[in-house]
Motif scaffolding. Structure first.
Motif, PDB file in Angstrom:
ATOM      1  N   PHE A   1       0.910  -1.049   0.167  1.00 43.18           N
ATOM      2  CA  PHE A   1       0.065   0.110   0.065  1.00 43.18           C
ATOM      3  C   PHE A   1       1.042   1.254   0.157  1.00 43.18           C
ATOM      4  CE2 PHE A   1       0.436  -1.655   4.267  1.00 43.18           C
ATOM      5  CZ  PHE A   1       0.859  -0.543   5.043  1.00 43.18           C
ATOM      6  N   PHE A   2       0.283   2.517  -0.481  1.00 42.37           N
ATOM      7  CA  PHE A   2       0.966   3.675  -0.452  1.00 42.37           C
ATOM      8  C   PHE A   2       0.092   4.601   0.257  1.00 42.37           C
ATOM      9  CE2 PHE A   2       0.909   8.171  -2.107  1.00 42.37           C
ATOM     10  CZ  PHE A   2       2.219   8.288  -1.944  1.00 42.37           C
ATOM     11  N   GLY A   3       0.855   5.406   1.228  1.00 43.35           N
ATOM     12  CA  GLY A   3       0.104   6.256   1.843  1.00 43.35           C
ATOM     13  C   GLY A   3       1.346   7.247   2.859  1.00 43.35           C
ATOM     14  N   HIS A   4       0.657   7.946   3.737  1.00 42.62           N
ATOM     15  CA  HIS A   4       1.616   9.125   4.256  1.00 42.62           C
ATOM     16  C   HIS A   4       1.563   8.839   5.823  1.00 42.62           C
ATOM     17  CE1 HIS A   4       0.537  11.118   0.677  1.00 42.62           C
ATOM     18  NE2 HIS A   4       1.526  11.785   0.716  1.00 42.62           N
ATOM     19  N   LEU A   5       2.953   8.975   6.534  1.00 38.80           N
ATOM     20  CA  LEU A   5       2.959   8.729   7.911  1.00 38.80           C
ATOM     21  C   LEU A   5       2.088   9.724   8.658  1.00 38.80           C
ATOM     22  CD1 LEU A   5       5.427   7.015   6.758  1.00 38.80           C
ATOM     23  CD2 LEU A   5       6.325   7.597   8.943  1.00 38.80           C
ATOM     24  N   THR A   6       1.349   9.222   9.457  1.00 40.09           N
ATOM     25  CA  THR A   6       0.351  10.063  10.543  1.00 40.09           C
ATOM     26  C   THR A   6       1.273  10.994  11.633  1.00 40.09           C
ATOM     27  OG1 THR A   6      -0.110   8.525  12.174  1.00 40.09           O
ATOM     28  CG2 THR A   6      -1.461   8.923  10.008  1.00 40.09           C
ATOM     29  N   GLN A   7       2.310  10.284  11.981  1.00 40.81           N
ATOM     30  CA  GLN A   7       3.433  10.999  12.939  1.00 40.81           C
ATOM     31  C   GLN A   7       4.661  10.299  12.735  1.00 40.81           C
ATOM     32  OE1 GLN A   7       1.561   9.889  16.470  1.00 40.81           O
ATOM     33  NE2 GLN A   7       2.621   7.909  16.667  1.00 40.81           N
TER      34      GLN A   7
ATOM     35  N   PHE B   1       5.375   2.851  13.104  1.00 37.97           N
ATOM     36  CA  PHE B   1       4.845   3.870  12.456  1.00 37.97           C
ATOM     37  C   PHE B   1       3.241   3.446  11.920  1.00 37.97           C
ATOM     38  CE2 PHE B   1       7.258   1.667   9.519  1.00 37.97           C
ATOM     39  CZ  PHE B   1       6.646   1.588   8.339  1.00 37.97           C
ATOM     40  N   THR B   2       2.494   4.477  11.892  1.00 35.61           N
ATOM     41  CA  THR B   2       1.206   4.568  11.287  1.00 35.61           C
ATOM     42  C   THR B   2       1.221   4.916   9.897  1.00 35.61           C
ATOM     43  OG1 THR B   2       0.271   4.412  13.504  1.00 35.61           O
ATOM     44  CG2 THR B   2      -1.278   4.883  11.635  1.00 35.61           C
ATOM     45  N   VAL B   3       0.482   4.344   9.000  1.00 40.21           N
ATOM     46  CA  VAL B   3       0.470   4.830   7.645  1.00 40.21           C
ATOM     47  C   VAL B   3      -0.929   5.254   7.380  1.00 40.21           C
ATOM     48  CG1 VAL B   3       0.642   4.774   5.192  1.00 40.21           C
ATOM     49  CG2 VAL B   3       2.433   3.875   6.587  1.00 40.21           C
TER      50      VAL B   3
ATOM     51  N   ASN C   1      -5.430   6.504   1.611  1.00 38.89           N
ATOM     52  CA  ASN C   1      -6.796   6.994   1.128  1.00 38.89           C
ATOM     53  C   ASN C   1      -7.348   6.113   0.065  1.00 38.89           C
ATOM     54  OD1 ASN C   1      -9.033   8.428   0.122  1.00 38.89           O
ATOM     55  ND2 ASN C   1      -7.842  10.356  -0.144  1.00 38.89           N
ATOM     56  N   ASP C   2      -8.738   5.813   0.145  1.00 39.14           N
ATOM     57  CA  ASP C   2      -8.961   4.589  -0.795  1.00 39.14           C
ATOM     58  C   ASP C   2     -10.416   5.077  -1.167  1.00 39.14           C
ATOM     59  OD1 ASP C   2      -9.528   2.386  -2.426  1.00 39.14           O
ATOM     60  OD2 ASP C   2     -10.308   1.273  -0.750  1.00 39.14           O
ATOM     61  N   GLY C   3     -10.471   6.123  -2.172  1.00 37.53           N
ATOM     62  CA  GLY C   3     -11.490   6.736  -2.931  1.00 37.53           C
ATOM     63  C   GLY C   3     -12.171   7.492  -1.763  1.00 37.53           C
ATOM     64  N   GLY C   4     -11.691   8.319  -0.987  1.00 38.30           N
ATOM     65  CA  GLY C   4     -12.470   9.051  -0.113  1.00 38.30           C
ATOM     66  C   GLY C   4     -12.580   8.405   1.455  1.00 38.30           C
ATOM     67  N   ASP C   5     -12.340   7.166   1.213  1.00 39.79           N
ATOM     68  CA  ASP C   5     -12.239   6.707   2.777  1.00 39.79           C
ATOM     69  C   ASP C   5     -10.742   6.519   3.320  1.00 39.79           C
ATOM     70  OD1 ASP C   5     -14.983   5.683   2.821  1.00 39.79           O
ATOM     71  OD2 ASP C   5     -14.587   4.060   1.710  1.00 39.79           O
ATOM     72  N   ALA C   6     -10.588   6.920   4.529  1.00 38.65           N
ATOM     73  CA  ALA C   6      -9.109   6.838   4.979  1.00 38.65           C
ATOM     74  C   ALA C   6      -9.177   5.560   5.763  1.00 38.65           C
ATOM     75  CB  ALA C   6      -8.830   8.000   5.781  1.00 38.65           C
ATOM     76  N   TYR C   7      -7.923   4.871   5.805  1.00 44.26           N
ATOM     77  CA  TYR C   7      -7.590   3.618   6.531  1.00 44.26           C
ATOM     78  C   TYR C   7      -6.494   4.255   7.286  1.00 44.26           C
ATOM     79  CZ  TYR C   7     -11.330   1.502   3.897  1.00 44.26           C
ATOM     80  OH  TYR C   7     -12.372   1.031   3.421  1.00 44.26           O
ATOM     81  N   PHE C   8      -6.053   3.789   8.391  1.00 44.56           N
ATOM     82  CA  PHE C   8      -5.020   3.642   9.314  1.00 44.56           C
ATOM     83  C   PHE C   8      -4.183   2.500   9.649  1.00 44.56           C
ATOM     84  CE2 PHE C   8      -7.716   7.344   9.726  1.00 44.56           C
ATOM     85  CZ  PHE C   8      -6.816   8.297   9.501  1.00 44.56           C
ATOM     86  N   LEU C   9      -2.956   2.245   9.034  1.00 42.77           N
ATOM     87  CA  LEU C   9      -2.649   0.716   9.275  1.00 42.77           C
ATOM     88  C   LEU C   9      -1.261   0.946  10.173  1.00 42.77           C
ATOM     89  CD1 LEU C   9      -2.913  -0.168   5.532  1.00 42.77           C
ATOM     90  CD2 LEU C   9      -3.737  -1.338   7.442  1.00 42.77           C
ATOM     91  N   ASP C  10      -1.222   0.281  11.120  1.00 46.26           N
ATOM     92  CA  ASP C  10      -0.115   0.308  12.255  1.00 46.26           C
ATOM     93  C   ASP C  10       0.794  -0.621  11.530  1.00 46.26           C
ATOM     94  OD1 ASP C  10      -1.143   1.921  13.964  1.00 46.26           O
ATOM     95  OD2 ASP C  10      -2.269   0.113  15.081  1.00 46.26           O
ATOM     96  N   CYS C  11       2.261   0.059  11.573  1.00 47.53           N
ATOM     97  CA  CYS C  11       3.134  -0.902  10.930  1.00 47.53           C
ATOM     98  C   CYS C  11       4.312  -1.150  11.829  1.00 47.53           C
ATOM     99  CB  CYS C  11       3.760  -0.016   9.596  1.00 47.53           C
ATOM    100  SG  CYS C  11       2.480   0.167   8.302  1.00 47.53           S
TER     101      CYS C  11
ATOM    102  N   LEU D   1      11.859   8.481   8.441  1.00 45.53           N
ATOM    103  CA  LEU D   1      10.254   8.086   8.590  1.00 45.53           C
ATOM    104  C   LEU D   1       9.384   9.228   9.482  1.00 45.53           C
ATOM    105  CD1 LEU D   1      10.487   4.318   8.933  1.00 45.53           C
ATOM    106  CD2 LEU D   1       9.780   5.579   6.959  1.00 45.53           C
ATOM    107  N   LYS D   2       8.974  10.439   8.859  1.00 41.55           N
ATOM    108  CA  LYS D   2       8.858  11.618   9.686  1.00 41.55           C
ATOM    109  C   LYS D   2       7.376  11.888   9.189  1.00 41.55           C
ATOM    110  CE  LYS D   2      12.606  12.527  11.567  1.00 41.55           C
ATOM    111  NZ  LYS D   2      12.983  12.119  12.904  1.00 41.55           N
ATOM    112  N   LYS D   3       6.611  12.490   9.888  1.00 40.75           N
ATOM    113  CA  LYS D   3       5.151  12.827   9.629  1.00 40.75           C
ATOM    114  C   LYS D   3       5.217  13.477   8.601  1.00 40.75           C
ATOM    115  CE  LYS D   3       1.397  15.562  11.454  1.00 40.75           C
ATOM    116  NZ  LYS D   3       0.931  16.250  12.785  1.00 40.75           N
ATOM    117  N   GLY D   4       4.109  12.879   7.669  1.00 40.77           N
ATOM    118  CA  GLY D   4       3.669  13.251   6.257  1.00 40.77           C
ATOM    119  C   GLY D   4       4.641  12.730   5.174  1.00 40.77           C
ATOM    120  N   SER D   5       5.441  12.293   5.514  1.00 39.74           N
ATOM    121  CA  SER D   5       6.389  11.446   4.650  1.00 39.74           C
ATOM    122  C   SER D   5       5.385  10.520   3.704  1.00 39.74           C
ATOM    123  CB  SER D   5       7.584  10.598   4.926  1.00 39.74           C
ATOM    124  OG  SER D   5       8.477  11.514   5.632  1.00 39.74           O
ATOM    125  N   ALA D   6       5.650  10.500   2.383  1.00 41.28           N
ATOM    126  CA  ALA D   6       5.011   9.492   1.585  1.00 41.28           C
ATOM    127  C   ALA D   6       5.741   8.114   1.399  1.00 41.28           C
ATOM    128  CB  ALA D   6       4.994   9.849   0.142  1.00 41.28           C
TER     129      ALA D   6
END
Length: 106
Positions: A6-12, A27-29, A32-42, A53-58
């Motif tokens: 998956f692709f996303g952005h770090l929340t912190q 870290f948590t990513v 965005n899946d078509g308007g729905d947001a999912y948060f995945l702990d990694c 791995l900083k907040k906002g990094s893609a």
């Protein structure tokens, strides 16, 4: 286990954590899946990318999902997932307030 990518952005900013005497980066990513947001702990079992791995990094993450239920702040049991990261790639620019001139190892 279920393999995923998956692709996303770090929340912190990522943090170092430990389990059974070993260190890993947590870290948590936000994905965005078509308007729905999912948060995945990694959990990434290396500290080599911690400084990047900083907040906002893609990031692009590949790994294996595991069930990880938790109890929310109200005491309600909730389902959850954790990705045991096999590979993580920085994608795009580092947030402007975090930029420096050091190369990023891939």
């Amino acid at each position: 286990m279920i393999s995923t990518s998956f692709f996303g952005h770090l929340t912190q900013d990522a943090k170092v954590a430990g389990a059974d005497g070993a260190q890993f980066v947590s870290f948590t990513v936000a994905v965005n899946d078509g308007g729905d947001a999912y948060f995945l702990d990694c959990a990434y079992w290396s500290t080599s990318l911690l400084q990047y791995l900083k907040k906002g990094s893609a990031v692009f993450v590949m790994g294996k999902l595991r069930a990880r239920p938790y109890v929310d702040g109200k005491g309600t049991p909730r389902p959850g997932l954790r990705c045991n990261v096999l590979a993580v790639r920085l994608a795009g620019a580092t947030p402007k307030d975090q930029q420096n001139s050091e190369p990023i190892p891939l």
